[in-house]
Design an enzyme around this catalytic site. Structure first.
Site, PDB file in Angstrom:
ATOM      1  N   GLN A 109      -2.094  -3.750  -1.450  1.00  0.00           N
ATOM      2  CA  GLN A 109      -0.606  -3.071  -1.652  1.00  0.00           C
ATOM      3  C   GLN A 109      -0.496  -1.771  -0.972  1.00  0.00           C
ATOM      4  O   GLN A 109       0.822  -1.451  -0.602  1.00  0.00           O
ATOM      5  CB  GLN A 109      -0.288  -2.917  -3.340  1.00  0.00           C
ATOM      6  CG  GLN A 109      -0.557  -4.215  -4.139  1.00  0.00           C
ATOM      7  CD  GLN A 109      -0.305  -3.653  -5.531  1.00  0.00           C
ATOM      8  OE1 GLN A 109      -1.255  -3.342  -6.121  1.00  0.00           O
ATOM      9  NE2 GLN A 109       0.913  -3.712  -6.095  1.00  0.00           N
ATOM     10  N   ILE A 111      -0.264   0.842   2.059  1.00  0.00           N
ATOM     11  CA  ILE A 111       0.116   0.887   3.241  1.00  0.00           C
ATOM     12  C   ILE A 111      -0.389   1.851   4.272  1.00  0.00           C
ATOM     13  O   ILE A 111      -0.112   2.168   5.319  1.00  0.00           O
ATOM     14  CB  ILE A 111       1.604   1.093   3.446  1.00  0.00           C
ATOM     15  CG1 ILE A 111       2.111   2.334   2.853  1.00  0.00           C
ATOM     16  CG2 ILE A 111       2.463  -0.211   2.689  1.00  0.00           C
ATOM     17  CD1 ILE A 111       3.713   2.614   2.965  1.00  0.00           C
ATOM     18  N   ASP A 112      -1.450   2.612   3.753  1.00  0.00           N
ATOM     19  CA  ASP A 112      -2.076   3.832   4.349  1.00  0.00           C
ATOM     20  C   ASP A 112      -3.162   3.450   5.480  1.00  0.00           C
ATOM     21  O   ASP A 112      -3.433   4.359   6.277  1.00  0.00           O
ATOM     22  CB  ASP A 112      -2.722   4.730   3.249  1.00  0.00           C
ATOM     23  CG  ASP A 112      -3.500   3.877   2.376  1.00  0.00           C
ATOM     24  OD1 ASP A 112      -4.392   3.213   2.536  1.00  0.00           O
ATOM     25  OD2 ASP A 112      -3.354   4.187   1.060  1.00  0.00           O
ATOM     26  N   HIS A 129       1.967  -5.284   1.760  1.00  0.00           N
ATOM     27  CA  HIS A 129       3.024  -4.596   2.025  1.00  0.00           C
ATOM     28  C   HIS A 129       3.017  -4.083   3.365  1.00  0.00           C
ATOM     29  O   HIS A 129       4.016  -3.055   3.386  1.00  0.00           O
ATOM     30  CB  HIS A 129       3.156  -3.486   0.842  1.00  0.00           C
ATOM     31  CG  HIS A 129       3.473  -4.118  -0.653  1.00  0.00           C
ATOM     32  ND1 HIS A 129       3.261  -3.521  -1.619  1.00  0.00           N
ATOM     33  CD2 HIS A 129       3.611  -5.326  -0.976  1.00  0.00           C
ATOM     34  CE1 HIS A 129       3.559  -4.077  -2.585  1.00  0.00           C
ATOM     35  NE2 HIS A 129       3.768  -5.421  -2.102  1.00  0.00           N
ATOM     36  N   CYS A 137      11.446  -0.346  17.304  1.00  0.00           N
ATOM     37  CA  CYS A 137      12.764  -0.365  17.443  1.00  0.00           C
ATOM     38  C   CYS A 137      13.362  -1.503  16.655  1.00  0.00           C
ATOM     39  O   CYS A 137      13.017  -2.615  17.143  1.00  0.00           O
ATOM     40  CB  CYS A 137      13.216  -0.048  19.005  1.00  0.00           C
ATOM     41  SG  CYS A 137      14.930  -0.030  19.000  1.00  0.00           S
ATOM     42  N   THR A 201      -4.765  -0.740  -9.594  1.00  0.00           N
ATOM     43  CA  THR A 201      -3.500  -1.482  -9.728  1.00  0.00           C
ATOM     44  C   THR A 201      -3.271  -1.774 -11.111  1.00  0.00           C
ATOM     45  O   THR A 201      -4.043  -2.615 -11.589  1.00  0.00           O
ATOM     46  CB  THR A 201      -3.459  -2.435  -8.591  1.00  0.00           C
ATOM     47  OG1 THR A 201      -2.065  -3.064  -8.705  1.00  0.00           O
ATOM     48  CG2 THR A 201      -4.571  -3.666  -8.690  1.00  0.00           C
ATOM     49  N   ASN A 226     -10.327   0.574 -13.332  1.00  0.00           N
ATOM     50  CA  ASN A 226      -9.149   1.556 -13.559  1.00  0.00           C
ATOM     51  C   ASN A 226      -9.460   2.842 -14.730  1.00  0.00           C
ATOM     52  O   ASN A 226      -9.856   2.330 -15.540  1.00  0.00           O
ATOM     53  CB  ASN A 226      -7.871   0.862 -13.909  1.00  0.00           C
ATOM     54  CG  ASN A 226      -6.710   1.556 -13.520  1.00  0.00           C
ATOM     55  OD1 ASN A 226      -6.530   2.683 -13.875  1.00  0.00           O
ATOM     56  ND2 ASN A 226      -5.719   0.788 -12.968  1.00  0.00           N
ATOM     57  N   PRO A 227      -9.512   4.048 -14.409  1.00  0.00           N
ATOM     58  CA  PRO A 227      -9.437   4.920 -15.656  1.00  0.00           C
ATOM     59  C   PRO A 227      -8.628   4.505 -16.729  1.00  0.00           C
ATOM     60  O   PRO A 227      -9.090   4.929 -17.779  1.00  0.00           O
ATOM     61  CB  PRO A 227      -9.102   6.263 -14.792  1.00  0.00           C
ATOM     62  CG  PRO A 227      -8.862   6.138 -13.424  1.00  0.00           C
ATOM     63  CD  PRO A 227      -8.910   4.460 -13.174  1.00  0.00           C
TER      64      PRO A 227
HETATM   65 ZN    ZN Z   1      14.995   0.180  21.352  1.00  0.00          ZN
END
Ligand code: ZN
Length: 258
Positions: A109, A111-112, A129, A137, A201, A226-227
């Site tokens: 999930q 986006i980094d 994601h 543009c 997650t 997960n913690p």
């Molecule tokens: Zn443009």
């Protein structure tokens, strides 16, 4: 041996035995790299922006059209946080396992771009994601170089050719998932997984929860790393309470070298 040690050993055994493996990763994995979740961005009060909007509304597709400067204020904050952070030992452990197991996939999930940066192969990485770069543009489709520099400039960033508003190829709130990513996930689910792991997650989206449930129904093994205890607890065979960057390198260390 403590209870947590035995869980990590059990996780290592499951990773060693399985061939078709799916890691589902979320914000908790990147939080360990120092990234804020979108709800943890600066300037928010209980998830509400200075403009009095829920952050989900500020970071939505309709807002990018209606008030691009407002949407970009928060997009740029996320972008700057990502440029200032790097993948951690959890991302690297997953990439290492993918190198050893050709049936090991990642559904993220996040986006980094940290899975790619850590060495996860693009052909077995589904970024459901989207990702933060390259900017393009909205008016003419042209890609813009140097996303990092533009985040520090006037917002919204604009196209050099036509002055249209630029955007990253991410899925904003109220936008559709990328068709290609959904299709790749569907094809892999049809083949099936014998081990599915939710990492950092709570898998609250249906398309995140579904692979876990399918794996379980088909007799596979499901794990949560997960913690915290999340609502997934009822759906997994093994909960490993800990951070992925601690747990995964240890678990993979239990796999015998081939
Ligand atoms: Zn443009």
């Amino acid at each position: 041996m403590t209870r947590d040690d035995s869980r990590i050993r059990q996780l290592g055994q499951a990773l060693e035995a399985a061939e078709r493996i799916l890691f589902i990763t979320g914000a908790g994995l990147s939080a360990d790299s120092g990234l804020p979740t979108y709800r943890g961005l600066g300037g928010l009060y209980n998830g509400t922006t200075a403009e009095g909007l829920p952050i989900e509304a500020a970071l939505s597709g309709p807002m990018l059209q209606r008030d691009p400067a407002l949407c970009w204020k928060y997009l740029a904050e996320i972008g700057r946080a990502c440029h200032g952070a790097t993948p951690n030992a959890g991302h690297r452990a997953i990439a290492e396992l993918q190198a050893r197991k050709p049936g090991c996939w990642v559904l993220t999930q996040n986006i980094d771009g940290f899975h790619r940066a850590a060495g996860s192969p693009a052909e077995r990485l589904i970024e459901i994601h989207g990702q933060l770069a390259p900017l393009y543009c909205q008016a003419c489709g042209r890609e813009a170089a140097d996303a990092e520099r533009r985040l520090a400039g006037p917002l919204p960033p604009r196209c050099d050719a036509c002055a249209g508003v630029l955007r990253p190829p991410v899925v904003l709130f109220e936008e559709m998932l990328p068709v290609e990513a959904v299709e790749r996930l569907r094809r892999q689910q049809a083949i099936g997984f014998d081990l599915v792991l939710a990492v950092g997650t709570s898998a609250s989206f249906g398309y995140i929860l579904e692979p876990l449930l399918r794996c379980r129904t088909a007799g596979g093994f499901t794990v949560e790393i997960n913690p915290a205890t999340t609502e997934l607890a009822a759906w997994v065979d093994l909960h490993v309470p800990g951070r992925a960057l601690d747990v995964l390198p240890q678990a993979i260390g239990h796999i015998s070298e081939q």
